[in-house]
Design a protein around this motif. Structure first.
Motif: not given
Length: 134
Positions: A10-16, A2-8, A80-89
């Motif tokens: 980045e895919r959304m950002a590319d789509e925008w 499965d794609p990682s949260p970061r991959d997901l 601490a949760d590998p399924g959660t990230i915080v992104v500043e953009y």
């Protein structure tokens, strides 16, 4: 795998940037919860499914008076949760009214499971967005 949260993200950002005016929601789980705690008064700040969000976002995006032409990721923070990230953009764009360029900052807490985003909690620089769209 499965794609990682970061991959997901980045895919959304590319789509925008590459699909202006189109909202697919491909990265969202069917039962995604999308929240915008700093939504302006009177604006929706919570969506409780992919379809709920798409029904709102598609006409909004089609009528959006600017074209997003860039997404700059400032930082990605693991939690601490590998399924959660915080992104500043930052998103940058061009007004379709007068050609003015603007940038607005965002922070999102993104949680993913089984290759789909299950929670998107976005903090927007509402003042910058209002100035850009005025």
């Amino acid at each position: 795998m499965d794609p990682s949260p970061r991959d997901l993200f980045e895919r959304m950002a590319d789509e925008w940037v590459t699909r202006p005016g189109e909202v697919t929601g491909d990265q969202f789980a069917d039962d995604v919860v999308i929240e915008m705690p700093f939504a302006p008064p009177g604006a929706r700040g919570r969506f409780e499914s992919r379809q709920d969000f798409l029904d709102f976002a598609r006409p909004q995006r089609a009528a959006f008076p600017a074209r997003i032409d860039g997404c700059r990721i400032i930082a990605v923070h693991d939690t601490a949760d590998p399924g959660t990230i915080v992104v500043e953009y930052e998103l940058s764009g061009i007004s379709l009214k007068d050609g003015a360029c603007s940038t607005a900052g965002f922070v999102v807490v993104l949680t993913a499971k089984d290759g789909r985003i299950t929670r998107w909690r976005e903090y927007q620089n509402v003042a910058a967005m209002q100035r850009a769209l005025a």
